[in-house]
Design a protein around this motif. Structure first.
Motif, PDB file in Angstrom:
ATOM      1  N   ILE A   1       0.868  -1.107   0.016  1.00 13.60           N
ATOM      2  CA  ILE A   1      -0.015   0.028   0.014  1.00 13.60           C
ATOM      3  C   ILE A   1       0.622   1.163   0.077  1.00 13.60           C
ATOM      4  O   ILE A   1       2.012   1.250   0.475  1.00 13.60           O
ATOM      5  N   LEU A   2       0.437   2.220  -0.491  1.00 15.08           N
ATOM      6  CA  LEU A   2       1.219   3.347  -0.788  1.00 15.08           C
ATOM      7  C   LEU A   2       1.397   4.135   0.745  1.00 15.08           C
ATOM      8  O   LEU A   2       2.599   4.692   0.780  1.00 15.08           O
ATOM      9  N   ASP A   3       0.616   3.989   1.784  1.00 19.46           N
ATOM     10  CA  ASP A   3       1.085   4.521   3.161  1.00 19.46           C
ATOM     11  C   ASP A   3       2.266   3.796   3.466  1.00 19.46           C
ATOM     12  O   ASP A   3       3.150   4.451   4.273  1.00 19.46           O
ATOM     13  N   GLN A   4       2.820   2.564   2.747  1.00 23.11           N
ATOM     14  CA  GLN A   4       4.061   2.220   3.500  1.00 23.11           C
ATOM     15  C   GLN A   4       5.176   2.964   2.823  1.00 23.11           C
ATOM     16  O   GLN A   4       6.202   3.317   3.411  1.00 23.11           O
ATOM     17  N   ILE A   5       4.802   3.706   1.560  1.00 25.46           N
ATOM     18  CA  ILE A   5       6.223   4.578   0.931  1.00 25.46           C
ATOM     19  C   ILE A   5       6.019   5.741   1.781  1.00 25.46           C
ATOM     20  O   ILE A   5       7.151   6.459   2.061  1.00 25.46           O
ATOM     21  N   ARG A   6       4.837   6.139   2.378  1.00 30.54           N
ATOM     22  CA  ARG A   6       4.948   7.641   2.631  1.00 30.54           C
ATOM     23  C   ARG A   6       5.462   7.723   4.147  1.00 30.54           C
ATOM     24  O   ARG A   6       6.015   8.664   4.687  1.00 30.54           O
ATOM     25  N   THR A   7       5.932   6.529   4.655  1.00 31.14           N
ATOM     26  CA  THR A   7       6.453   6.714   5.928  1.00 31.14           C
ATOM     27  C   THR A   7       8.081   6.162   5.973  1.00 31.14           C
ATOM     28  O   THR A   7       8.685   6.085   6.761  1.00 31.14           O
ATOM     29  N   VAL A   8       8.590   5.791   4.574  1.00 33.07           N
ATOM     30  CA  VAL A   8       9.942   5.726   4.512  1.00 33.07           C
ATOM     31  C   VAL A   8      10.939   6.752   4.587  1.00 33.07           C
ATOM     32  O   VAL A   8      10.301   8.028   4.459  1.00 33.07           O
ATOM     33  N   ASP A   9      11.756   6.573   5.109  1.00 30.78           N
ATOM     34  CA  ASP A   9      12.899   7.642   5.341  1.00 30.78           C
ATOM     35  C   ASP A   9      13.570   7.831   4.093  1.00 30.78           C
ATOM     36  O   ASP A   9      14.510   7.038   3.792  1.00 30.78           O
ATOM     37  N   ARG A  10      13.242   8.807   3.438  1.00 30.14           N
ATOM     38  CA  ARG A  10      13.867   8.903   1.888  1.00 30.14           C
ATOM     39  C   ARG A  10      15.101  10.182   2.184  1.00 30.14           C
ATOM     40  O   ARG A  10      15.790  10.025   0.985  1.00 30.14           O
ATOM     41  N   PHE A  11      15.481  10.570   3.135  1.00 33.60           N
ATOM     42  CA  PHE A  11      16.537  11.664   3.131  1.00 33.60           C
ATOM     43  C   PHE A  11      17.907  10.972   3.574  1.00 33.60           C
ATOM     44  O   PHE A  11      18.408  11.272   4.388  1.00 33.60           O
ATOM     45  N   ARG A  12      18.407  10.177   2.216  1.00 26.39           N
ATOM     46  CA  ARG A  12      19.536   9.515   2.363  1.00 26.39           C
ATOM     47  C   ARG A  12      19.914   8.986   1.274  1.00 26.39           C
ATOM     48  O   ARG A  12      19.236   8.981   0.260  1.00 26.39           O
TER      49      ARG A  12
END
Length: 338
Positions: free
Chosen positions: A177-188
């Protein structure tokens, strides 16, 4: 001088001169900082409305980026979503990414950028961008550092009209589900595996139904069953992505449920492929609206490489500081698949 005037002046350096003028190191440091501040407030998945034009891989082909604006309309008159892979391979990665940074700062609600697998320190060190920076900035790597630090802030995808999911690569077995992507720490930096890696590395495959390890060495191949389940679970009707060279400029999978848009014509100045951008005029269609070659409200604009690319190559334009095209690609053992 106002901020917008500063940006406009920088834009003229790239757009009004041939060849485009390089921005000073300190200017690039400043615009990267300003965009990082802006992107801190941007979610991992942006919410965007049509009409909008989607652009696939560009790979430093600056002249072709200018062609895209001729075909699709210049900002801010056209809204654009760029699907990643702005640098590496081409002659003008610096000019390309600087133009996109400036346009995003100048027209923040008209220009949208997401991260591709080449927006990475590891990949850009090996596929041209790092070498180009050293060559054009007298051996200094600072511009590369400023821009690759900015890459860590780019979002991972977008949802258009709550109906279409757009990302660079594809789907992940770690994400239903898209909500799993929304919680990823992308700043790396992009990791080797996990949701973030799969979003920028994965590819559709007509021969399978589930997930399969990708021959790229990162990400997965995904089939029809995965695609259908993802759309059902997230109440979307379509995935639009880039990441794969397409001879005709685009590829349609599963009667339009998944589309690949590729925007670097004659990739690496030798592949001979066409390119395209995808105009989404509206999304007034349902889950059964897709046909084999077209969807109402979606138009692929296919184009050929800019003649200026041929002029560069014929005239012996060096690629990222090397003597000629052939020596560069032979020395790098280029894998067009990456």
């Amino acid at each position: 001088m106002t901020i917008s005037n500063d940006l406009d002046y920088c834009l003229t350096q790239l757009l009004d001169f041939k060849p485009a003028k390089l921005l000073p190191e300190e200017t690039i440091q400043s615009i990267c900082h300003d965009l990082k501040v802006q992107l801190l407030e941007t979610p991992n998945i942006m919410t965007i409305s049509s009409p909008i034009t989607l652009v696939g891989d560009i790979h430093g082909q600056f002249h072709d980026l200018l062609e895209i604006f001729k075909i699709g309309g210049s900002p801010p008159h056209t809204n654009y979503l760029f699907l990643g892979d702005y640098v590496d391979r081409g002659y003008y990665s610096i000019e390309t990414i600087c133009l996109l940074i400036l346009l995003k700062l100048r027209y923040p609600n008209r220009i949208f950028l997401i991260r591709g697998n080449h927006e990475s320190r590891t990949i850009t060190t090996n596929y041209g961008f790092y070498s180009e920076v050293l060559n054009k900035y007298n051996g200094s790597s600072r511009v590369w550092q400023y821009i690759t630090d900015l890459f860590d802030y780019l979002p991972l995808g977008a949802v258009i009209d709550n109906k279409i999911f757009a990302t660079h690569g594809g789907l992940s077995p770690s994400c239903q589900i898209l909500d799993q992507i929304r919680t990823v720490d992308r700043f790396r930096e992009i990791p080797h595996d996990g949701i973030m890696a799969d979003l920028v590395w994965s590819d559709p495959d007509l021969e399978i139904r589930d997930f399969k390890l990708s021959p790229r060495g990162a990400g997965y191949l995904f089939g029809a069953e995965v695609m259908n389940k993802f759309c059902h679970e997230n109440d979307v009707v379509q995935l639009i992505r880039a990441h794969q060279l397409c001879n005709e400029g685009y590829v349609n999978y599963w009667e339009g449920k998944c589309l690949t848009v590729w925007s670097a014509p004659n990739y690496c100045y030798r592949c001979g492929n066409k390119a395209s951008v995808l105009e989404i005029l509206h999304t007034n269609y349902g889950k059964n609206s897709f046909q084999k070659d077209s969807v109402d409200g979606q138009i692929f604009n296919v184009f050929e490489a800019s003649p200026e690319n041929d002029d560069d190559t014929i005239n012996g334009k060096s690629v990222n500081g090397n003597d000629n095209v052939d020596s560069f690609y032979k020395s790098k053992s280029v894998d067009y698949f990456l």
